[in-house]
Design a protein around this motif. Structure first.
Motif, PDB file in Angstrom:
ATOM      1  N   ASN A   1       0.782  -1.237   0.000  1.00 18.96           N
ATOM      2  CA  ASN A   1       0.000   0.000   0.000  1.00 18.96           C
ATOM      3  C   ASN A   1       0.814   1.286   0.000  1.00 18.96           C
ATOM      4  OD1 ASN A   1      -2.380  -1.499  -0.064  1.00 18.96           O
ATOM      5  ND2 ASN A   1      -2.493  -1.568   2.161  1.00 18.96           N
ATOM      6  N   ILE A   2       2.137   1.227  -0.099  1.00 15.71           N
ATOM      7  CA  ILE A   2       2.990   2.417  -0.135  1.00 15.71           C
ATOM      8  C   ILE A   2       3.612   2.531  -1.523  1.00 15.71           C
ATOM      9  CG2 ILE A   2       4.989   3.596   0.907  1.00 15.71           C
ATOM     10  CD1 ILE A   2       2.655   3.201   2.871  1.00 15.71           C
ATOM     11  N   ASN A   3       3.668   3.763  -2.063  1.00 20.98           N
ATOM     12  CA  ASN A   3       4.212   4.000  -3.391  1.00 20.98           C
ATOM     13  C   ASN A   3       5.743   3.980  -3.357  1.00 20.98           C
ATOM     14  OD1 ASN A   3       5.236   5.787  -5.656  1.00 20.98           O
ATOM     15  ND2 ASN A   3       3.084   5.607  -6.192  1.00 20.98           N
ATOM     16  N   TYR A   4       6.336   3.268  -4.315  1.00 24.14           N
ATOM     17  CA  TYR A   4       7.790   3.170  -4.423  1.00 24.14           C
ATOM     18  C   TYR A   4       8.225   3.306  -5.863  1.00 24.14           C
ATOM     19  CZ  TYR A   4       7.998   1.195   0.296  1.00 24.14           C
ATOM     20  OH  TYR A   4       7.895   1.004   1.642  1.00 24.14           O
ATOM     21  N   LYS A   5       9.458   3.749  -6.063  1.00 25.95           N
ATOM     22  CA  LYS A   5      10.124   3.709  -7.369  1.00 25.95           C
ATOM     23  C   LYS A   5      10.809   2.357  -7.520  1.00 25.95           C
ATOM     24  CE  LYS A   5      12.750   5.095 -10.917  1.00 25.95           C
ATOM     25  NZ  LYS A   5      12.358   4.557 -12.157  1.00 25.95           N
ATOM     26  N   THR A   6      11.473   1.915  -6.449  1.00 25.15           N
ATOM     27  CA  THR A   6      12.090   0.591  -6.409  1.00 25.15           C
ATOM     28  C   THR A   6      12.016   0.087  -4.974  1.00 25.15           C
ATOM     29  OG1 THR A   6      14.012  -0.716  -7.069  1.00 25.15           O
ATOM     30  CG2 THR A   6      14.454   1.404  -6.032  1.00 25.15           C
ATOM     31  N   LYS A   7      11.895  -1.233  -4.822  1.00 25.84           N
ATOM     32  CA  LYS A   7      11.736  -1.784  -3.480  1.00 25.84           C
ATOM     33  C   LYS A   7      12.254  -3.214  -3.457  1.00 25.84           C
ATOM     34  CE  LYS A   7       9.681  -2.107   0.693  1.00 25.84           C
ATOM     35  NZ  LYS A   7      10.592  -2.017   1.793  1.00 25.84           N
ATOM     36  N   THR A   8      13.095  -3.512  -2.463  1.00 23.53           N
ATOM     37  CA  THR A   8      13.477  -4.890  -2.188  1.00 23.53           C
ATOM     38  C   THR A   8      12.350  -5.499  -1.372  1.00 23.53           C
ATOM     39  OG1 THR A   8      15.812  -4.312  -2.204  1.00 23.53           O
ATOM     40  CG2 THR A   8      15.202  -6.373  -1.105  1.00 23.53           C
ATOM     41  N   LEU A   9      11.897  -6.679  -1.777  1.00 20.78           N
ATOM     42  CA  LEU A   9      10.693  -7.273  -1.202  1.00 20.78           C
ATOM     43  C   LEU A   9      11.014  -8.404  -0.238  1.00 20.78           C
ATOM     44  CD1 LEU A   9       8.745  -7.515  -4.573  1.00 20.78           C
ATOM     45  CD2 LEU A   9       8.556  -5.709  -2.850  1.00 20.78           C
ATOM     46  N   ASN A  10      10.076  -8.643   0.656  1.00 20.17           N
ATOM     47  CA  ASN A  10      10.109  -9.806   1.542  1.00 20.17           C
ATOM     48  C   ASN A  10       9.055 -10.795   1.055  1.00 20.17           C
ATOM     49  OD1 ASN A  10      12.030  -8.749   3.493  1.00 20.17           O
ATOM     50  ND2 ASN A  10      10.414  -7.323   4.057  1.00 20.17           N
ATOM     51  N   TYR A  11       9.232 -12.052   1.373  1.00 25.58           N
ATOM     52  CA  TYR A  11       8.219 -13.042   1.022  1.00 25.58           C
ATOM     53  C   TYR A  11       6.897 -12.641   1.673  1.00 25.58           C
ATOM     54  CZ  TYR A  11      12.325 -15.822  -0.236  1.00 25.58           C
ATOM     55  OH  TYR A  11      13.504 -16.262  -0.793  1.00 25.58           O
ATOM     56  N   GLY A  12       5.828 -12.672   0.891  1.00 17.72           N
ATOM     57  CA  GLY A  12       4.509 -12.292   1.370  1.00 17.72           C
ATOM     58  C   GLY A  12       4.125 -10.860   1.049  1.00 17.72           C
ATOM     59  N   ASP A  13       5.075 -10.060   0.571  1.00 15.03           N
ATOM     60  CA  ASP A  13       4.744  -8.683   0.188  1.00 15.03           C
ATOM     61  C   ASP A  13       3.778  -8.693  -0.996  1.00 15.03           C
ATOM     62  OD1 ASP A  13       6.265  -7.489   2.141  1.00 15.03           O
ATOM     63  OD2 ASP A  13       7.915  -6.915   0.815  1.00 15.03           O
ATOM     64  N   VAL A  14       2.911  -7.671  -1.032  1.00 20.92           N
ATOM     65  CA  VAL A  14       1.913  -7.547  -2.089  1.00 20.92           C
ATOM     66  C   VAL A  14       2.241  -6.331  -2.946  1.00 20.92           C
ATOM     67  CG1 VAL A  14      -0.538  -7.231  -2.624  1.00 20.92           C
ATOM     68  CG2 VAL A  14       0.147  -8.585  -0.622  1.00 20.92           C
TER      69      VAL A  14
END
Length: 183
Positions: free
Chosen positions: A150-163
């Motif tokens: 639900n947060i806007n990003y340009k780039t993001k490293t993700l965790n398992y389960g992130d949507v």
């Protein structure tokens, strides 16, 4: 029906009752972090109706309309004095997800034309990478349409389960696979 406000910095979701009855204000916070009643949704003849007001106008092909029916999987532009907000509608419960196996050290281009994951919307190019068992998602065109949890990003490293949310397309990342909704 769920209503999602696609604001520049974050998504805000509201769930309407299953029984179509009553009138509800969709609220958010202005630039001073003051809560405001943004737009009204009311029941009429068995459907939900989005209604303009003195401060917020609904735009349809660039023209202001007093009201418009809410339909699933549609986008609506709300015009305010200082900003436009996109409103998106989706089902309260989405049973359309499919599980896709992914290989380590792979990448996927998401967009509306000649991409690995094709989605009919205004998405240009978003890259989803799975390198060394780590997920990274990047908006390649600064479209401001990429949201993670639900947060806007340009780039993001993700965790398992992130949507990941991209104009209604939802991707849930896990180890060695993703869940993708079919809209």
């Amino acid at each position: 029906m769920k209503i999602v406000l696609m604001k520049k910095e974050r998504l805000i979701s509201f769930t309407l009752p299953k029984i179509i009855i009553g009138s509800y204000w969709i609220t958010d916070y202005d630039e001073n972090n003051k809560k405001r009643s943004l737009i009204n949704v009311e029941a009429k003849d068995g459907s939900w109706l989005l209604k303009s007001n003195a401060d917020v106008k609904i735009l349809n092909n660039g023209n202001s309309v007093n009201n418009t029916p809410l339909n699933l999987y549609n986008f609506y532009v709300l015009s305010l004095e200082k900003e436009n907000i996109v409103l998106y509608t989706e089902p309260t419960i989405d049973n359309t997800y499919v599980k896709l196996k992914v290989e380590n050290n792979s990448e996927y281009l998401i967009g509306n034309d000649n991409t690995d994951i094709t989605y009919a919307s205004q998405i240009k190019n978003i890259k989803l990478e799975y390198k060394n068992y780590k997920w990274i998602v990047t908006d390649l065109n600064d479209s401001n349409l990429l949201y993670v949890n639900n947060i806007n990003y340009k780039t993001k490293t993700l965790n398992y389960g992130d949507v990941i949310f991209i104009c209604g397309l939802k991707i849930i990342v896990m180890k060695d696979y993703i869940y993708l909704n079919q809209i």
